[in-house]
Structures are given as C-alpha cells and as structure tokens.
Design an enzyme around this catalytic site. Structure first.
Site, mmCIF file in Angstrom:
data_model
loop_
_atom_site.group_PDB
_atom_site.id
_atom_site.type_symbol
_atom_site.label_atom_id
_atom_site.label_comp_id
_atom_site.label_asym_id
_atom_site.label_seq_id
_atom_site.Cartn_x
_atom_site.Cartn_y
_atom_site.Cartn_z
ATOM 1 N N ASP A 43 38.878 32.779 31.738
ATOM 2 C CA ASP A 43 39.997 32.986 32.654
ATOM 3 C C ASP A 43 40.966 31.829 32.417
ATOM 4 O OD1 ASP A 43 41.592 33.941 34.748
ATOM 5 O OD2 ASP A 43 40.545 32.709 36.216
ATOM 6 N N GLU A 102 41.214 37.372 29.774
ATOM 7 C CA GLU A 102 42.053 38.102 30.717
ATOM 8 C C GLU A 102 43.463 38.241 30.164
ATOM 9 O OE1 GLU A 102 42.260 38.410 35.440
ATOM 10 O OE2 GLU A 102 42.661 36.403 34.697
ATOM 11 N N ASP A 152 37.621 30.510 39.494
ATOM 12 C CA ASP A 152 37.994 30.678 38.085
ATOM 13 C C ASP A 152 36.762 30.974 37.222
ATOM 14 O OD1 ASP A 152 40.929 30.089 38.166
ATOM 15 O OD2 ASP A 152 40.182 28.208 38.994
#
Length: 180
Positions: free
Chosen positions: A7, A64, A138
């Site tokens: 992420d 992502e 996260d």
C-alpha cells in the site's frame, strides 16, 4: 505461493506478506519523517521493499492502483511511492499486479466501499490474527492486497476447469450476431 502486498505512500508505505491458503507471514510499515526530503523518502521506501523481498522471497507483488483527482501534488507523491514499489519488483524480477481499492475492499470485506476499520477487521478475521498482533491500517491494506491477489488467482483456474468439462460441441459453437 507467497504474495507481497504494498500500500504505497510517501510518508507511510504499508507492506504485508501472505502465503497461499491465507497464512499470515508478516506485515508492517516503512515510515519516513515528514521533514526528510522527497528523494531520501523514496530511497528509504525502495531499500525497505528490497529488504522485505530478499527476506521473505515472495512470488509476486500486489500493488494498489490509485486514482486521486482532487490534489495533484498528492497524486504526484503517491505516484513516486508506487514507482519505488514497481522498481523493487522489477529489480528482483517479481511479477507485479495492480488492483483498484474498491476491488480489494470487495474481495476482503464484501463490499467496495468498506472503510479502513472494516478492512482491518476482515483482514484480521481472514488471517486469524491474534488481538495482540499490532496492525496499522496501511499494513492491513497491504495484507488485503495480497489476499485479493491470492483470491483472484482462483478465478482463472475455475474457468480452466469449466472449459475442461464442457462438452466439445458447446466449446466449438459460438453465438451468432443477428444481421442488421
């Protein structure tokens, strides 16, 4: 198969490693102080991801795919952090896969607009993580990315299985378009 989920972020970059079958390996964050200049932040992210790849030897990296339209500067910083993850994957010859946030949330939490708390809860439940394991948002997002990739890997296998058992005549026939 072991998957590294990332992420990306320029201040906090989450990572999570999951084995096939949803076995938790590790998760955490690579943090950079806000006063550290941009190039040094990127270096820290890059070196941190390389160290994680070298230590845990994942088979692929799941990243992502962001879309930020409101703040151009934030989009640039996020793009730079994503580039560090892509570079680390390329340097270690890891295949890289990208997933939009809504698809990851749908895969892990059951709906594409789940909030961070719902994603964190479902990641913990899916991986059967003990309550004493600290999991930053996260890091939970990165684990969700890894789980999403592992889950999506089943779809092509399912399609192949259906094709093998489908009668030959059905496989050869194709729907015809009506003349216009």
């Amino acid at each position: 198969m072991r998957i590294l989920g990332v992420d990306p972020g320029s201040a906090v970059c989450g990572f999570g490693v999951v084995d096939r079958g949803g076995r938790y390996v590790t998760a955490g964050t690579i943090q950079c102080a806000s006063l550290v200049p941009g190039p040094m932040r990127l270096r820290r992210i890059h070196e941190g991801l390389l160290a994680i790849i070298d230590e845990f030897t994942p088979a692929a990296l799941s990243l992502e795919r962001h879309f930020v339209a409101t703040n151009v500067q934030s989009a640039f910083r996020l793009g730079e952090a994503r580039a560090m993850a892509m570079l680390a994957a390329a340097e270690r010859s890891l295949p890289m896969f990208e997933y939009p946030p809504n698809e990851v949330k749908l895969c892990v939490a059951g709906h594409g607009h789940a909030d961070k708390a719902q994603v964190n809860y479902m990641v913990r439940k899916t991986l059967k993580l003990a309550e004493d394991i600290e999991l930053a948002d996260d890091a939970a997002d990165a684990l969700a990315l890894a789980l999403c990739h592992l889950g999506r890997g089943r779809v092509p296998n399912l399609v192949d299985a259906v094709e093998r058992f489908r009668p030959e005549a059905v496989r050869r026939s194709r729907p015809r378009m009506a003349p216009q």
